[in-house]
Design a protein around this motif. Sequence first.
Motif, short mmCIF file in Angstrom:
data_model
loop_
_atom_site.label_atom_id
_atom_site.label_comp_id
_atom_site.label_asym_id
_atom_site.label_seq_id
_atom_site.Cartn_x
_atom_site.Cartn_y
_atom_site.Cartn_z
N ASP A 24 -10.52 -9.09 -8.90
CA ASP A 24 -10.71 -7.65 -8.83
C ASP A 24 -9.46 -7.08 -8.16
O ASP A 24 -9.18 -7.39 -7.00
CB ASP A 24 -11.96 -7.32 -8.01
N LEU A 25 -8.69 -6.32 -8.89
CA LEU A 25 -7.44 -5.79 -8.37
C LEU A 25 -7.53 -4.27 -8.25
O LEU A 25 -8.05 -3.60 -9.13
CB LEU A 25 -6.28 -6.13 -9.31
N THR A 26 -7.02 -3.76 -7.14
CA THR A 26 -6.89 -2.32 -6.94
C THR A 26 -5.42 -2.05 -6.67
O THR A 26 -4.86 -2.57 -5.70
CB THR A 26 -7.74 -1.84 -5.76
N LEU A 27 -4.80 -1.28 -7.54
CA LEU A 27 -3.37 -0.99 -7.39
C LEU A 27 -3.20 0.48 -7.00
O LEU A 27 -3.67 1.37 -7.69
CB LEU A 27 -2.65 -1.28 -8.71
N ARG A 28 -2.53 0.69 -5.86
CA ARG A 28 -2.28 2.04 -5.37
C ARG A 28 -0.84 2.12 -4.87
O ARG A 28 -0.31 1.14 -4.34
CB ARG A 28 -3.22 2.38 -4.22
N PRO A 29 -0.23 3.30 -5.00
CA PRO A 29 1.12 3.44 -4.43
C PRO A 29 1.03 3.48 -2.91
O PRO A 29 -0.02 3.77 -2.35
CB PRO A 29 1.61 4.77 -5.01
#
Length: 97
Positions: free
Chosen positions: A72-77
């Motif tokens: 489960d990946l969450t990508l945020r700047p």
Amino acid sequence: MSGQYVRRLLAEGAAFEARRGAAEAAGGAPPPEPSAFLVGTRHPSRGWLVARRELERFSAGRRVVKDRPGFDLTLRPPKSVSVLWALADDERRCVDS
């Protein structure tokens, strides 16, 4: 289970029964059981017939897999990029107004 998988299990069961019969006739040790097989009889008009006890034997030997590995990946700047976006004017934000 798909029909192809059941037919493969039945073919494996027929081959195992043949090996077991040959071993008994020769007076040798019985062959090892395959990991998965079904024993049934082929009926001319109804296809394969499998006894209830055979299905119970097969299902008792199957392991129920409940866990599914995954990611489960969450990508945020980074926060600095979000702050720059919030402080920028509409033209730099690429927002139509």
